[in-house]
Design a protein around this motif. Structure first.
Motif, PDB file in Angstrom:
ATOM      1  N   LYS A 112       1.034  -1.254  -0.372  1.00 54.83           N
ATOM      2  CA  LYS A 112      -0.278   0.056   0.232  1.00 54.83           C
ATOM      3  C   LYS A 112       0.925   1.186  -0.695  1.00 54.83           C
ATOM      4  O   LYS A 112       0.679   2.025  -0.613  1.00 54.83           O
ATOM      5  CB  LYS A 112      -1.217  -0.021   1.344  1.00 54.83           C
ATOM      6  CG  LYS A 112      -1.453  -0.731   0.956  1.00 54.83           C
ATOM      7  CD  LYS A 112      -2.560  -0.864   2.276  1.00 54.83           C
ATOM      8  CE  LYS A 112      -3.927  -2.011   2.423  1.00 54.83           C
ATOM      9  NZ  LYS A 112      -4.877  -2.570   3.631  1.00 54.83           N
ATOM     10  N   SER A 113       2.321   0.732   0.884  1.00 59.90           N
ATOM     11  CA  SER A 113       2.781   2.473   0.705  1.00 59.90           C
ATOM     12  C   SER A 113       3.945   2.531  -0.755  1.00 59.90           C
ATOM     13  O   SER A 113       4.366   3.205  -0.365  1.00 59.90           O
ATOM     14  CB  SER A 113       3.537   2.188   2.592  1.00 59.90           C
ATOM     15  OG  SER A 113       4.643   1.366   1.859  1.00 59.90           O
ATOM     16  N   ASN A 114       3.955   1.968  -1.610  1.00 57.81           N
ATOM     17  CA  ASN A 114       4.683   1.489  -2.389  1.00 57.81           C
ATOM     18  C   ASN A 114       4.668   0.492  -3.281  1.00 57.81           C
ATOM     19  O   ASN A 114       4.351  -0.642  -3.130  1.00 57.81           O
ATOM     20  CB  ASN A 114       6.302   1.027  -2.224  1.00 57.81           C
ATOM     21  CG  ASN A 114       7.692   0.928  -2.772  1.00 57.81           C
ATOM     22  OD1 ASN A 114       7.370   0.658  -4.406  1.00 57.81           O
ATOM     23  ND2 ASN A 114       8.260   1.273  -2.641  1.00 57.81           N
ATOM     24  N   PRO A 115       4.011   0.784  -4.114  1.00 61.74           N
ATOM     25  CA  PRO A 115       3.226   0.137  -5.216  1.00 61.74           C
ATOM     26  C   PRO A 115       4.207  -0.662  -6.543  1.00 61.74           C
ATOM     27  O   PRO A 115       3.559  -1.475  -6.775  1.00 61.74           O
ATOM     28  CB  PRO A 115       2.105   0.858  -6.064  1.00 61.74           C
ATOM     29  CG  PRO A 115       1.516   2.161  -5.370  1.00 61.74           C
ATOM     30  CD  PRO A 115       2.798   2.123  -4.041  1.00 61.74           C
ATOM     31  N   ASP A 116       4.971  -0.520  -6.209  1.00 64.30           N
ATOM     32  CA  ASP A 116       6.082  -1.144  -7.412  1.00 64.30           C
ATOM     33  C   ASP A 116       6.997  -2.341  -5.889  1.00 64.30           C
ATOM     34  O   ASP A 116       6.884  -3.337  -6.496  1.00 64.30           O
ATOM     35  CB  ASP A 116       6.919  -0.333  -7.115  1.00 64.30           C
ATOM     36  CG  ASP A 116       6.804   0.636  -8.311  1.00 64.30           C
ATOM     37  OD1 ASP A 116       5.592   1.228  -8.535  1.00 64.30           O
ATOM     38  OD2 ASP A 116       7.171   2.134  -8.097  1.00 64.30           O
ATOM     39  N   GLY A 143       4.945 -17.216  10.617  1.00 65.14           N
ATOM     40  CA  GLY A 143       4.696 -16.041  11.643  1.00 65.14           C
ATOM     41  C   GLY A 143       4.585 -15.120  12.021  1.00 65.14           C
ATOM     42  O   GLY A 143       3.847 -14.071  12.793  1.00 65.14           O
ATOM     43  N   ASN A 144       3.684 -14.237  10.654  1.00 70.84           N
ATOM     44  CA  ASN A 144       2.731 -13.236  11.289  1.00 70.84           C
ATOM     45  C   ASN A 144       3.527 -12.063  10.245  1.00 70.84           C
ATOM     46  O   ASN A 144       2.703 -10.661  10.635  1.00 70.84           O
ATOM     47  CB  ASN A 144       1.594 -13.080  12.031  1.00 70.84           C
ATOM     48  CG  ASN A 144       0.450 -13.065  11.498  1.00 70.84           C
ATOM     49  OD1 ASN A 144      -0.211 -12.701  10.031  1.00 70.84           O
ATOM     50  ND2 ASN A 144      -0.673 -11.728  12.278  1.00 70.84           N
ATOM     51  N   GLU A 145       4.431 -12.037  10.256  1.00 68.62           N
ATOM     52  CA  GLU A 145       5.709 -10.783  10.398  1.00 68.62           C
ATOM     53  C   GLU A 145       5.554 -10.440   8.972  1.00 68.62           C
ATOM     54  O   GLU A 145       5.478 -11.020   7.491  1.00 68.62           O
ATOM     55  CB  GLU A 145       7.068 -11.681  10.686  1.00 68.62           C
ATOM     56  CG  GLU A 145       7.505 -11.900  11.291  1.00 68.62           C
ATOM     57  CD  GLU A 145       7.482 -10.695  12.647  1.00 68.62           C
ATOM     58  OE1 GLU A 145       7.507  -9.416  11.854  1.00 68.62           O
ATOM     59  OE2 GLU A 145       7.838 -11.040  14.150  1.00 68.62           O
ATOM     60  N   LEU A 146       5.248  -9.261   8.818  1.00 64.61           N
ATOM     61  CA  LEU A 146       5.012  -8.685   7.325  1.00 64.61           C
ATOM     62  C   LEU A 146       6.135  -8.336   6.602  1.00 64.61           C
ATOM     63  O   LEU A 146       6.777  -7.749   7.639  1.00 64.61           O
ATOM     64  CB  LEU A 146       4.209  -7.392   7.737  1.00 64.61           C
ATOM     65  CG  LEU A 146       3.606  -6.031   6.337  1.00 64.61           C
ATOM     66  CD1 LEU A 146       2.272  -7.143   5.519  1.00 64.61           C
ATOM     67  CD2 LEU A 146       3.157  -4.820   6.966  1.00 64.61           C
ATOM     68  N   VAL A 147       6.201  -8.846   5.231  1.00 68.20           N
ATOM     69  CA  VAL A 147       7.382  -8.256   4.711  1.00 68.20           C
ATOM     70  C   VAL A 147       7.719  -7.791   3.627  1.00 68.20           C
ATOM     71  O   VAL A 147       6.144  -7.868   2.542  1.00 68.20           O
ATOM     72  CB  VAL A 147       7.646  -9.632   4.416  1.00 68.20           C
ATOM     73  CG1 VAL A 147       9.663  -9.679   3.499  1.00 68.20           C
ATOM     74  CG2 VAL A 147       8.343 -10.405   5.888  1.00 68.20           C
ATOM     75  N   VAL A 148       7.664  -6.376   2.990  1.00 66.05           N
ATOM     76  CA  VAL A 148       8.037  -5.998   1.781  1.00 66.05           C
ATOM     77  C   VAL A 148       9.369  -6.105   0.827  1.00 66.05           C
ATOM     78  O   VAL A 148      10.337  -6.211   1.497  1.00 66.05           O
ATOM     79  CB  VAL A 148       8.098  -4.792   1.787  1.00 66.05           C
ATOM     80  CG1 VAL A 148       8.151  -3.572   0.621  1.00 66.05           C
ATOM     81  CG2 VAL A 148       7.153  -3.909   2.657  1.00 66.05           C
ATOM     82  N   ASP A 154       6.848  -9.975  -8.904  1.00 60.69           N
ATOM     83  CA  ASP A 154       6.159  -9.921  -9.470  1.00 60.69           C
ATOM     84  C   ASP A 154       4.158  -9.175  -9.073  1.00 60.69           C
ATOM     85  O   ASP A 154       4.101 -10.484  -8.869  1.00 60.69           O
ATOM     86  CB  ASP A 154       5.933 -10.511 -11.153  1.00 60.69           C
ATOM     87  CG  ASP A 154       4.765 -10.234 -12.114  1.00 60.69           C
ATOM     88  OD1 ASP A 154       4.153  -9.557 -11.703  1.00 60.69           O
ATOM     89  OD2 ASP A 154       5.298 -10.943 -13.382  1.00 60.69           O
ATOM     90  N   PRO A 155       3.242  -8.846  -9.508  1.00 56.38           N
ATOM     91  CA  PRO A 155       2.126  -7.958  -9.539  1.00 56.38           C
ATOM     92  C   PRO A 155       1.563 -10.356  -9.272  1.00 56.38           C
ATOM     93  O   PRO A 155       0.295 -10.040  -8.151  1.00 56.38           O
ATOM     94  CB  PRO A 155       1.787  -7.037  -9.960  1.00 56.38           C
ATOM     95  CG  PRO A 155       2.284  -6.481 -10.249  1.00 56.38           C
ATOM     96  CD  PRO A 155       3.626  -7.348 -10.092  1.00 56.38           C
ATOM     97  N   LYS A 156       2.143 -10.694 -10.320  1.00 56.89           N
ATOM     98  CA  LYS A 156       1.207 -11.577 -11.015  1.00 56.89           C
ATOM     99  C   LYS A 156       1.911 -12.930  -9.812  1.00 56.89           C
ATOM    100  O   LYS A 156       0.303 -13.677  -9.608  1.00 56.89           O
ATOM    101  CB  LYS A 156       1.530 -12.717 -12.368  1.00 56.89           C
ATOM    102  CG  LYS A 156       1.335 -11.657 -13.677  1.00 56.89           C
ATOM    103  CD  LYS A 156       2.008 -11.949 -14.154  1.00 56.89           C
ATOM    104  CE  LYS A 156       1.421 -11.154 -15.411  1.00 56.89           C
ATOM    105  NZ  LYS A 156       2.090 -11.615 -16.778  1.00 56.89           N
TER     106      LYS A 156
END
Length: 444
Positions: free
Chosen positions: A395-399, A407-412, A416-418
Motif C-alpha cells: 500500500k505504501s509502495n505499489p512497486d 509467523g505473521n511478520e509483514l515483509v516488503v 511481479d504482482p502476478k
C-alpha cells in the motif's frame, strides 16, 4: 429505486470477530439487492458494525454516526444501520436512539440472521430496533460472506464463558456456542474453491472449542481436519486463552503442514495479584510454563500478546512484573491498551482506579520496552530465508510486493504482482520497526 442499483457501505470497528460479522451483514444486504461500495456519498445503505471493548472505540463510532446525519440530510433516502456489541450492551439501545434519531436500524450481536428482514422494514420507511437478550444456537447465516478473498476469517464459535472482570464481551456476545465441525469444514472447502489461500479460525477462545457439542472432538481435532483440506496453504487461529492451551494443541501445530507457527496468547498483566483480580484463572508461572512448552516443541514459533496497563489497584511493582514478562517471553508484537472502564463489569466498580496520567505514562514506557523487543526479534530474522504468502502490491509502495511469514511478520520485497496468492522464499535483508525488507529467492 431499482434493486440493481442499490449500494451498501459497511464500516467495521474492533476485533476480527466484528470484521467478520460486518462481512456477514454485507452479504445479507447483497441478498437484499445491494452492491458493495466504498463511496459513502452515493450509498443507499450504510452499516456500522460496532465495538464496545474500550471507551475510545465507542467515541470514534459515535463520531462517525454523527457525521452520517449530515450525509442523510443531503441524501434523504439513505438508510443507516448500527449493529454489534455497542448496541447489545444492557441499557444502551434507548440511550443510543435518543442520541442518534437519524439511524433507521438498530441490531444487536444476536440478531444477525434477522438482518435481511430489518433491511426490508427500513426500506418501507419504518424505524426498527431489535436487540435479543439471549443468543440462539450457533447460526449458519451467510457462510460465504468472505468468498473470493485471498485471506478469510471463519467463525468456529460465538460468545465467551470466561468473564474476565474488565471485559464486556460475554455480556454482549453471550455464552460460548461452538459451530459443528462439518459446517466449518464445508465453509472452508467452499472458500478455498473460490480462491482463498489462508484461513483464520475465529473464536473468543478457540482453545475451548467443542466443549458444548457433546461429542469427543476438540480444537486440536478441528485443526488436524482443516490442515488436510486440499488447496489451503495456511491456517491461523485467534484467540487462545492461556488457561486452555494444551500440550496436545501445541503438538498439533508443530505436526501440521499448513498450521502457522504463531500463537497469539494474551497475558494482559504480569502480576499474579492483578491476574487474580482480572479473573484470568492462571498465574504468571503457569503462563511462562506454557511459553516454555511452545519453545520446546516449536523453537521458532512467533508469539504475540495483549497487555492492559492501569488496571484498578496496579502498583509500580505490578507494572514492573508486566515489563519482566515482556523481557522473558520476547514477543514479536504486543497489542497494548490503557484499562478502560466498561459499565456492567466488576472492574468498573473496583476501588483504587488508576489516574489517567499514570496509565498514560505506564503505557508509553511499556510500548517503548516492547518496541525494542519487537525490533530485536526482527533483526534476528535478517539473513534467514522464510516462506512468504504474497498478498499483492504494498500500500505504501505499489512497486513492491507485500506478504507475511508463517509467523505473521509483514515483509516488503520487489517482485511481479502476478505472484499474488503464491508462496515464495524470501531472504530477509533489513529489519524495520514494524516490517522486514527482503528479496525473493524462488517461487515455492
Amino acid at each position: 429505486m431499482s434493486t440493481n442499483n442499490k449500494k451498501v457501505v459497511t464500516l467495521a470497528y474492533g476485533c476480527q470477530m466484528s470484521e467478520r460479522d460486518a462481512d456477514t451483514l454485507t452479504e445479507i444486504s447483497a441478498q437484499e439487492g445491494y452492491t458493495r461500495t466504498d463511496d459513502l456519498e452515493n450509498a443507499d445503505l450504510v452499516i456500522i458494525n460496532t465495538c464496545c471493548v474500550r471507551e475510545s472505540a465507542e467515541n470514534k463510532i459515535l463520531g462517525k454516526i454523527g457525521e452520517l446525519k449530515k450525509l442523510k440530510e443531503r441524501n434523504p433516502h439513505l438508510k443507516i444501520a448500527v449493529s454489534g456489541c455497542m448496541v447489545q450492551q444492557p441499557g444502551a439501545l434507548e440511550r443510543l436512539q435518543h442520541r442518534a434519531p437519524h439511524v433507521d436500524i438498530w441490531a444487536g450481536t444476536h440478531n444477525l440472521p434477522e438482518f435481511g428482514r430489518l433491511i426490508r422494514l427500513a426500506e418501507d420507511n419504518q424505524k426498527v430496533a431489535e436487540v435479543w437478550k439471549e443468543p440462539g444456537p450457533a447460526f449458519e447465516a451467510t457462510p460465504l460472506a468472505e468468498k473470493g478473498k485471498l485471506k478469510a476469517n471463519v467463525n468456529i464459535s460465538y460468545g465467551c464463558n470466561n468473564f474476565c472482570t474488565y471485559c464486556i464481551v460475554p455480556h454482549v456476545r453471550g455464552r460460548e456456542r461452538s459451530r459443528k465441525p462439518e459446517d466449518i469444514i464445508r465453509e472452508i472447502q467452499e472458500l478455498v474453491a473460490s480462491g482463498c489461500k489462508e484461513i483464520t479460525l475465529l473464536g473468543q477462545n478457540v482453545n475451548s472449542y467443542g466443549h458444548d457439542l457433546n461429542i469427543s472432538y476438540d480444537f486440536a481435532n478441528l485443526l488436524k481436519q482443516v490442515d488436510e483440506i486440499p488447496g489451503l496453504l495456511r491456517v491461523r487461529f485467534l484467540t487462545s486463552h492461556p488457561k486452555d492451551l494444551s500440550d496436545q494443541l501445541i503438538e498439533t501445530v508443530a505436526a501440521g503442514q499448513h498450521l502457522c507457527e504463531h500463537f497469539h496468547l494474551p497475558i494482559q498483566a504480569g502480576s499474579n495479584e492483578i491476574l487474580r483480580h482480572m479473573n484470568r484463572k492462571y498465574t504468571r508461572e503457569y503462563y511462562l510454563d506454557r511459553i516454555a512448552k511452545i519453545r520446546e516443541i516449536i523453537p521458532d514459533a512467533s508469539l504475540t500478546t495483549d497487555l492492559i496497563v492501569g488496571f484498578p489497584g496496579e502498583t509500580e511493582v505490578d507494572f514492573e512484573q508486566t515489563l519482566d514478562i515482556i523481557s522473558r517471553v520476547h514477543y514479536s508484537q504486543a497489542f497494548t491498551f490503557i484499562y478502560s472502564k466498561r459499565s456492567g463489569t466488576p472492574a468498573a466498580v473496583m476501588t483504587d482506579q488508576i489516574p489517567l496520567d499514570v496509565k498514560k505514562r505506564r503505557l508509553q514506557y511499556l510500548m517503548n520496552h516492547q518496541n525494542a523487543q519487537s525490533l530485536e526479534w526482527r533483526k534476528a530474522m535478517v539473513g534467514k530465508i522464510y516462506e512468504v504468502l504474497v498478498e499483492g502490491p504494498s500500500k505504501s509502495n505499489p512497486d513492491r510486493l507485500t506478504g507475511r511469514t508463517r509467523g505473521n511478520e509483514l515483509v516488503v520485497f520487489p517482485g511481479d504482482p502476478k505472484l499474488k496468492g503464491t508462496l515464495v522464499k524470501v531472504r530477509m535483508r533489513e529489519a524495520r520497526s514494524w516490517t522486514l525488507l527482503g528479496e525473493i529467492l524462488s517461487e515455492h
